[in-house]
Design an enzyme around this catalytic site. Structure first.
Site, short mmCIF file in Angstrom:
data_model
loop_
_atom_site.label_atom_id
_atom_site.label_comp_id
_atom_site.label_asym_id
_atom_site.label_seq_id
_atom_site.Cartn_x
_atom_site.Cartn_y
_atom_site.Cartn_z
N SER A 61 3.30 0.79 -3.49
CA SER A 61 4.53 0.87 -2.70
C SER A 61 5.63 1.63 -3.44
O SER A 61 5.65 1.73 -4.67
CB SER A 61 5.03 -0.52 -2.34
OG SER A 61 4.03 -1.27 -1.69
N1 SAH Z 1 1.95 -4.15 -3.38
C1 SAH Z 1 0.91 -3.18 -3.46
C2 SAH Z 1 0.82 -2.48 -2.11
C3 SAH Z 1 -0.54 -2.08 -1.76
S1 SAH Z 1 -0.72 -1.33 -0.18
C4 SAH Z 1 1.22 -2.17 -4.56
O1 SAH Z 1 2.39 -1.95 -4.86
O2 SAH Z 1 0.30 -1.60 -5.12
C5 SAH Z 1 -1.25 -2.68 0.81
C6 SAH Z 1 -2.53 -3.36 0.41
O3 SAH Z 1 -2.82 -4.34 1.39
C7 SAH Z 1 -3.76 -2.45 0.33
O4 SAH Z 1 -4.31 -2.53 -0.94
C8 SAH Z 1 -4.70 -3.04 1.39
O5 SAH Z 1 -6.07 -2.98 1.03
C9 SAH Z 1 -4.23 -4.46 1.48
N2 SAH Z 1 -4.54 -5.18 2.71
C10 SAH Z 1 -4.51 -4.73 3.99
N3 SAH Z 1 -4.83 -5.72 4.85
C11 SAH Z 1 -5.06 -6.83 4.10
C12 SAH Z 1 -5.44 -8.17 4.40
N4 SAH Z 1 -5.64 -8.60 5.65
N5 SAH Z 1 -5.61 -9.03 3.37
C13 SAH Z 1 -5.42 -8.65 2.09
N6 SAH Z 1 -5.06 -7.39 1.74
C14 SAH Z 1 -4.90 -6.49 2.73
#
Ligand code: SAH
Length: 214
Positions: A61
Site C-alpha cells: 500500500s
Molecule cells: N497491507 C498490505 C497490502 C497488501 S494488498 C501491504 O502493505 O503490503 C492486499 C492484500 O490482500 C493482497 O496481498 C491480497 O492477496 C490480500 N487479500 C485479498 N483478499 C483477501 C482475503 N479475502 N483474505 C485475506 N487476504 C486477502
C-alpha cells in the site's frame, strides 16, 4: 540519499501535508524499513509515495494511504489488532511498533507465497508480536477474536459481517469500501455497550480487491 534519509523525508512530507498527526504513528513510520518489504528489483522505489507490485498481482500500500487509515484507526499501545490482507507485511510492522510488546498483531493473507514471504521478512526484522495466518480474512479470525482494532487492506463492497462481529466493545474498524475502482474509508465503531456507529471519511482510494467466497 540512503534509505534512512529518504524515510525521514517521506515522513516529514506526510506530517507537513497534515496526513500524519499522531506521535505513535509518526514514530512507527520513522522506524519501519519499508525497503525490507520490497522485492530486490523494486527496492529503489521504497520511499516513493505510491503503491508498488509485490508479486501475484498484489501491491504494497501507498504510505500516505496507510497514514490516513492508521489515523482513522487510532491504534494504541497494548491492543490486539487484526489486518485483513497482510500482503508484504509492512502495515503489520507499523502496527507492531504501535501496540508494543504487550500488544498483538494478526495478519490474514489468502496467497500462500505472500503469507510465507511476509512471515520471513517480519521474522528477519525481529518482530515477535505478529502472527500471519493463511486464509480468507473476510471471515475474520475467530480464534483470536475479539479485536480492539481491525484494518482491512483490500477493497470491499461492504464490510464483511464477521469482522463487525469480531470487533471488541470500544473497538474501531477501518476499511476501503466502494466499487472496484474507487473506495472511501469507512470507519465503524463499537461503543462500550456494543452499539455500532459508522461514517465515511473524505477522500478516494483504489485498493486491490478483497477476494472472498463470502
Ligand atoms: N497491507 C498490505 C497490502 C497488501 S494488498 C501491504 O502493505 O503490503 C492486499 C492484500 O490482500 C493482497 O496481498 C491480497 O492477496 C490480500 N487479500 C485479498 N483478499 C483477501 C482475503 N479475502 N483474505 C485475506 N487476504 C486477502
Amino acid at each position: 540519499m540512503d534509505f534512512a534519509e529518504q524515510r525521514k523525508k517521506l515522513v516529514e512530507r506526510m506530517v507537513a501535508s497534515g496526513i500524519l498527526k499522531s506521535k505513535q504513528i509518526i514514530d512507527a513510520f520513522l522506524k519501519v524499513k519499508r525497503e525490507a518489504f520490497f522485492t530486490e528489483d523494486m527496492k529503489n522505489y521504497s520511499y516513493v509515495d505510491s503503491a508498488f507490485p509485490i508479486g501475484y498481482g498484489q501491491t504494497i500500500s501507498q504510505p500516505s494511504t496507510i497514514a490516513v487509515m492508521l489515523e482513522l484507526l487510532e491504534p494504541k499501545k497494548g491492543q490486539k489488532i487484526l489486518e485483513v490482507g497482510a500482503g508484504s507485511g509492512y502495515v503489520l510492522a507499523l502496527l507492531s511498533e504501535i501496540v508494543g510488546k504487550e500488544g498483538k498483531v494478526i495478519g490474514i493473507e489468502r496467497i500462500p507465497q505472500l503469507a510465507n514471504r511476509a512471515k520471513h521478512t517480519l521474522a528477519k526484522l525481529g518482530y515477535k508480536n505478529i502472527e500471519i495466518v493463511l486464509g480468507d480474512g473476510a471471515k475474520g479470525y475467530a480464534k483470536e477474536a475479539p479485536f480492539d482494532r481491525i484494518i482491512v487492506s483490500a477493497a470491499c463492497s461492504e464490510v464483511p459481517q464477521a469482522l463487525i462481529d469480531q470487533l471488541a466493545n470500544n473497538g474501531r474498524l477501518v476499511a476501503p469500501v466502494g466499487t472496484r475502482f474507487m473506495q472511501q474509508m469507512q470507519v465503524i465503531t463499537k461503543n462500550s455497550k456494543g452499539k455500532l456507529k459508522s461514517f465515511f471519511a473524505n477522500g478516494y482510494f483504489v485498493f486491490v480487491p478483497l477476494i472472498s467466497e463470502e
